[in-house]
Design a protein around this motif. Structure first.
Motif, PDB file in Angstrom:
ATOM      1  N   SER A   1     -32.961  -1.052 -23.276  1.00 18.81           N
ATOM      2  CA  SER A   1     -33.221   0.263 -23.872  1.00 18.81           C
ATOM      3  C   SER A   1     -31.902   1.010 -24.072  1.00 18.81           C
ATOM      4  N   PRO A   2     -31.793   1.804 -25.140  1.00 19.36           N
ATOM      5  CA  PRO A   2     -30.544   2.553 -25.338  1.00 19.36           C
ATOM      6  C   PRO A   2     -30.330   3.562 -24.217  1.00 19.36           C
TER       7      PRO A   2
ATOM      8  N   GLU B   1     -26.441   2.645 -26.763  1.00 16.63           N
ATOM      9  CA  GLU B   1     -26.793   4.055 -26.568  1.00 16.63           C
ATOM     10  C   GLU B   1     -26.779   4.916 -27.834  1.00 16.63           C
TER      11      GLU B   1
ATOM     12  N   HIS C   1     -32.825   7.320 -34.002  1.00 17.38           N
ATOM     13  CA  HIS C   1     -33.325   8.081 -32.849  1.00 17.38           C
ATOM     14  C   HIS C   1     -34.098   9.303 -33.349  1.00 17.38           C
TER      15      HIS C   1
ATOM     16  N   ARG D   1     -37.105   5.026 -32.952  1.00 18.69           N
ATOM     17  CA  ARG D   1     -37.690   5.416 -31.661  1.00 18.69           C
ATOM     18  C   ARG D   1     -38.341   6.776 -31.841  1.00 18.69           C
TER      19      ARG D   1
ATOM     20  N   VAL E   1     -41.918   1.235 -23.615  1.00 15.23           N
ATOM     21  CA  VAL E   1     -40.805   1.549 -22.709  1.00 15.23           C
ATOM     22  C   VAL E   1     -41.299   2.508 -21.631  1.00 15.23           C
TER      23      VAL E   1
ATOM     24  N   ILE F   1     -36.300  -2.067 -21.387  1.00 12.68           N
ATOM     25  CA  ILE F   1     -36.040  -1.759 -19.979  1.00 12.68           C
ATOM     26  C   ILE F   1     -34.738  -0.958 -19.919  1.00 12.68           C
TER      27      ILE F   1
HETATM   28  C1  LIG Z   1     -28.793   6.975 -18.106  1.00 13.37           C
HETATM   29  C2  LIG Z   1     -29.824   7.045 -19.194  1.00 13.37           C
HETATM   30  C3  LIG Z   1     -29.434   7.313 -20.488  1.00 13.37           C
HETATM   31  C4  LIG Z   1     -30.381   7.319 -21.534  1.00 13.37           C
HETATM   32  N1  LIG Z   1     -29.965   7.485 -22.829  1.00 13.37           N
HETATM   33  C5  LIG Z   1     -30.843   7.303 -23.847  1.00 13.37           C
HETATM   34  C6  LIG Z   1     -30.403   7.203 -25.182  1.00 13.37           C
HETATM   35  O1  LIG Z   1     -29.202   7.213 -25.474  1.00 13.37           O
HETATM   36  N2  LIG Z   1     -31.348   7.061 -26.153  1.00 13.37           N
HETATM   37  C7  LIG Z   1     -32.689   6.971 -25.851  1.00 13.37           C
HETATM   38  O2  LIG Z   1     -33.506   6.840 -26.763  1.00 13.37           O
HETATM   39  N3  LIG Z   1     -33.116   7.006 -24.587  1.00 13.37           N
HETATM   40  C8  LIG Z   1     -32.230   7.137 -23.579  1.00 13.37           C
HETATM   41  N4  LIG Z   1     -32.667   7.070 -22.295  1.00 13.37           N
HETATM   42  C9  LIG Z   1     -34.080   6.725 -22.029  1.00 13.37           C
HETATM   43  C10 LIG Z   1     -34.211   5.198 -21.836  1.00 13.37           C
HETATM   44  O3  LIG Z   1     -33.863   4.493 -23.008  1.00 13.37           O
HETATM   45  C11 LIG Z   1     -35.654   4.830 -21.444  1.00 13.37           C
HETATM   46  O4  LIG Z   1     -36.503   5.171 -22.509  1.00 13.37           O
HETATM   47  C12 LIG Z   1     -36.100   5.565 -20.181  1.00 13.37           C
HETATM   48  O5  LIG Z   1     -35.105   5.506 -19.174  1.00 13.37           O
HETATM   49  C13 LIG Z   1     -37.399   4.957 -19.628  1.00 13.37           C
HETATM   50  O6  LIG Z   1     -37.246   3.585 -19.393  1.00 13.37           O
HETATM   51  P1  LIG Z   1     -36.918   2.984 -17.925  1.00 13.37           P
HETATM   52  O7  LIG Z   1     -38.003   3.494 -17.007  1.00 13.37           O
HETATM   53  O8  LIG Z   1     -36.965   1.494 -18.113  1.00 13.37           O
HETATM   54  O9  LIG Z   1     -35.568   3.488 -17.507  1.00 13.37           O
HETATM   55  C14 LIG Z   1     -31.742   7.099 -21.248  1.00 13.37           C
HETATM   56  C15 LIG Z   1     -32.130   6.875 -19.920  1.00 13.37           C
HETATM   57  C16 LIG Z   1     -31.194   6.818 -18.918  1.00 13.37           C
HETATM   58  C17 LIG Z   1     -31.645   6.513 -17.503  1.00 13.37           C
END
Ligand SMILES: Cc1cc2nc3c(=O)[nH]c(=O)nc-3n(C[C@H](O)[C@H](O)[C@H](O)COP(=O)(O)O)c2cc1C
Length: 339
Positions: A22-23, A57, A162, A215, A283, A306
């Motif tokens: 995941s980004p 990201e 995004h 997304r 996600v 993830i």
């Molecule tokens: C450190 C961090 C940075 C994130 N940056 C982005 C981002 O740049 N773009 C985005 O769409 N979501 C971002 N997210 C959300 C994640 O892509 C993901 O959707 C969210 O963490 C839920 O998934 P997970 O439970 O597997 O972490 C970020 C999450 C984290 C933890």
């Protein structure tokens, strides 16, 4: 139904399994928007970790659209070379790599003026944005196209737009943040207009080379916001305009945190999946391999993204494959660790 480690594809892009990184913003770029050694090591190590596709990201299409001054950019030609190094390394490991193109809108936390559909601050911790005029909209549309072309030049296999988490494109879609009275606001057609224009321009520029996905935040968790049924209709419209994969997240346009639990967003992905014919990525707290496998095998999503699971274990996909009893194909240098 296929399992987590069966192949699938996004348009013309073939993917060896259904695990996607995941980004995730790292806030480690130089203030110029260039990536640093952090990114090479961070993304490089995940490229060794078994996911079929890694999405870099949120990467700013304009300096004014950065979430922070340490965001990665693709708003200048000099941003390409650092990213190309990461892309080339991922490709050497057999990992496909995409980039998420973004404009932070009213959630940009940077010096100087910020922009949005309407002059409504995200919260009292954020600046009041300037409402975009026609010229500003044109400049942003063009910036998305230029960044997409640079992504192609840098060798990326995939672009994700995004339009989630309360950033600019989401802000246009939402009646909470878009209170414009011109053709870019008002009813749903007006609120979707800018996103569809950006999609059209990007699809025309790059979709013959690499697929373009999006997304979305399926719901805003707010009674005056849009909900998952409306977003399902919006997604059909995005697909009509050339989007070839949907990555389904939620929230982010109002400062409240929903109740979260393993798989909390899967219902949204499933609702959209049952209504469309392009692949859907789920996600959100899916880093229990059995749960991820269940989500795919039960046909609720075509793949899982993830996030934090990969921050904790850069080889999450290999670990998951091993724990589920799949044959694990690891880099040669690591084979002894998986025997
Ligand atoms: C450190 C961090 C940075 C994130 N940056 C982005 C981002 O740049 N773009 C985005 O769409 N979501 C971002 N997210 C959300 C994640 O892509 C993901 O959707 C969210 O963490 C839920 O998934 P997970 O439970 O597997 O972490 C970020 C999450 C984290 C933890």
């Amino acid at each position: 139904m296929p399992g987590l480690f069966d192949p699938w594809s996004i348009g013309s892009l073939s993917l060896k399994n259904r695990v996607v990184v995941s980004p995730m913003c790292q806030y480690q770029a130089q203030e110029t928007g260039n990536v640093t050694d952090w990114h090479l090591v961070h993304y490089g190590s995940m490229a060794l970790g078994g996911a079929a596709l890694m999405i870099i990201e949120a990467t700013a299409v304009l300096a004014q659209g950065r979430i922070s001054v340490h965001d990665v950019g693709l708003y200048a030609p000099e941003h390409e070379s650092g990213l190309r190094k990461i892309v080339d390394f991922a490709h050497l490991q057999g990992t496909k790599i995409g980039v998420q193109l973004a404009h932070a809108g009213r959630k940009a936390d940077i010096p100087g003026p910020i922009v949005a559909p309407s002059e409504i601050a995200f919260s009292n911790r954020y600046a009041v944005p300037q409402a975009l005029d026609r010229e500003g909209l044109k400049a942003i549309r063009e910036a998305f196209v230029k960044a997409a072309q640079r992504a192609v030049d840098a060798g990326f296999d995939f672009i994700e737009l995004h339009a989630a988490h309360g950033y600019l494109l989401h802000e246009f879609i939402s009646p909470l943040s878009n209170q414009r009275t011109d053709e870019y606001g008002g009813n749903e057609q007006g609120r979707l207009r800018f996103v569809l224009e950006v999609i059209d321009a990007m699809v025309e520029a790059v979709a013959h080379k690499i697929p373009v996905g999006i997304r979305v935040s399926a719901t805003e968790y707010h009674p005056q916001g849009y909900n998952e049924r409306q977003m399902t209709d919006y997604c059909k419209e995005f697909i009509r305009h050339g989007i070839t994969v949907l990555d389904v997240s939620s929230g982010g346009n109002v400062p409240l945190v929903p109740e979260v639990y393993p798989g909390y967003q899967v219902g949204f992905a499933n609702m959209i999946k049952q209504a469309v014919s392009v692949p859907v990525i789920a996600v959100g707290m899916l880093d229990d391999p059995k749960l991820a496998e269940y989500v795919v095998r039960s046909g609720q999503a075509d793949a899982v993204a993830i996030g934090r699971g990969f921050l904790r274990d850069k080889h999450f996909a290999h670990t998951a494959a091993k724990s589920l009893g799949y044959e694990v194909e690891v880099p040669k240098s690591y084979e002894r660790a998986y025997r």
